[in-house]
Design an enzyme around this catalytic site. Sequence first.
Site, PDB file in Angstrom:
ATOM      1  N   HIS A  72       0.840  -1.188   0.000  1.00 57.15           N
ATOM      2  CA  HIS A  72       0.000   0.000   0.000  1.00 57.15           C
ATOM      3  C   HIS A  72       0.883   1.249   0.000  1.00 57.15           C
ATOM      4  CE1 HIS A  72      -4.121  -1.637   1.511  1.00 57.15           C
ATOM      5  NE2 HIS A  72      -3.573  -2.413   0.593  1.00 57.15           N
ATOM      6  N   TYR A 201      -9.532   5.687   6.829  1.00 58.57           N
ATOM      7  CA  TYR A 201      -9.762   6.119   8.204  1.00 58.57           C
ATOM      8  C   TYR A 201     -10.788   7.244   8.157  1.00 58.57           C
ATOM      9  CZ  TYR A 201      -5.461   3.702   9.702  1.00 58.57           C
ATOM     10  OH  TYR A 201      -4.501   2.769   9.988  1.00 58.57           O
ATOM     11  N   PRO A 293      -4.815   0.346  18.243  1.00 52.75           N
ATOM     12  CA  PRO A 293      -4.566  -0.151  16.885  1.00 52.75           C
ATOM     13  C   PRO A 293      -4.629   0.927  15.802  1.00 52.75           C
ATOM     14  CG  PRO A 293      -6.775  -0.746  17.604  1.00 52.75           C
ATOM     15  CD  PRO A 293      -6.095  -0.132  18.793  1.00 52.75           C
ATOM     16  N   LYS A 297       0.634  -0.180  15.015  1.00 53.34           N
ATOM     17  CA  LYS A 297       1.980  -0.300  15.568  1.00 53.34           C
ATOM     18  C   LYS A 297       2.215  -1.518  16.457  1.00 53.34           C
ATOM     19  CE  LYS A 297       3.413   3.162  13.415  1.00 53.34           C
ATOM     20  NZ  LYS A 297       3.980   2.769  12.129  1.00 53.34           N
ATOM     21  N   TYR A 385       3.794   6.576  10.083  1.00 51.32           N
ATOM     22  CA  TYR A 385       2.925   5.455   9.691  1.00 51.32           C
ATOM     23  C   TYR A 385       3.726   4.332   9.035  1.00 51.32           C
ATOM     24  CZ  TYR A 385      -1.413   3.157   8.266  1.00 51.32           C
ATOM     25  OH  TYR A 385      -2.428   2.265   8.123  1.00 51.32           O
TER      26      TYR A 385
END
Length: 390
Positions: A72, A201, A293, A297, A385
């Site tokens: 991704h 998100y 979550p 991580k 990220y």
Amino acid sequence: MRTQVVIIGSGPSGLLLGQLLYRAGIDNIVLDRSSKEHILGRIRAGVLEEGMVGLMEQAGAAARMQRENLPHDGFDLIFDDEVHRIDLFGLTGGKRVHVYGQTEITQDLMDAREAEGLQSFYEASDVRPHDFDGSRPYVTFEHDGQDHRIECDFVAGCDGFHGICRQVVPDGAMETFEKVYPFGWLGLLSDVPPVHDELIYANHRRGFALCSMRSKTRSRYYVQCLASERAEDWTADAFWDELRRRLPEETAERVTTGPALEMSIAPLRSVVSEPMRFGRLFLAGDAAHIVPPTGAKGLNLAASDVHYLLEGLRDYYADGSEAGIDAYSQRALHRIWNAERFSWWMTSVTHRFPDMSGFDRHIQRAEFSQLVHSKAASTVLAENYVGLPY
């Protein structure tokens, strides 16, 4: 029995450490109180940093992952139906994340360990480390009705927050910092194609939502819920309806619904325990820390713990240097606290808190606006990220 390192816990961190130690010429035995079937039946996350991918390659267990993982290059961040894509690849100079289920990682590491004929004991009861504050630790356990004792040089506690390794740490030797969030994630797993080819998100007035996946045919979705709710009180139809309410109309129309393979509620909390070394006992993964979550991580932090512990043990056995094992806790905690900060920030930006004021909501919108209009702000998000360097 005797070995160099006893690893307690055969989740991804314990199995990864065992495989890496073996390839470094360091003998190890893995113990777990659960059965293989139970371990492989647990539903967990699956967004991997490149550091984790590299460790799987180093462990010689990456062949299937390289074939089946989904790279991704970015993800969508949505605030009240306004969509902004975070270009991970472009903002970080070519880094990305990989979607590959934690259950698959565990299976691959189990298969690699079995292929090498390495010793493991599953369904081991009464596991307990002893004398780890001296130079000759040992571990006792019961297996198949017989008592066993393993003499060793070191014990690696990879057995989670409720495992024995945390419990045997002397009173007062460890300080734990914790933040409990006033909500959880209701998750649904279904064999339906994902709504989007990257993660979504969403911060919506009804609460947070996440659209994720395990493969091109298996999706994992989440909606924020009250901490007091129970998964049994939800039906799959009610979940799908609520998910679609929290997505922009165009996205909601693309959601493919189907039967739930699994539904559960995960509470959100941040926990860090320090130090992570007690004589010849080391804690790694969930035994030492838990993250919400939101920032993906948990598994990746366990992998970085394994990296630092491997380096320390490898140096110890190669030339007798204790510098690496002495520095393990400090090195691991530096990265852990950075990841905890990022996960806290991601959670605060994307969720609706029960006591939010109008001021708080405007601050969230300002944060989102900064990400949309500031490349520097988006870069900080992207760099965290994809994973900070080890």
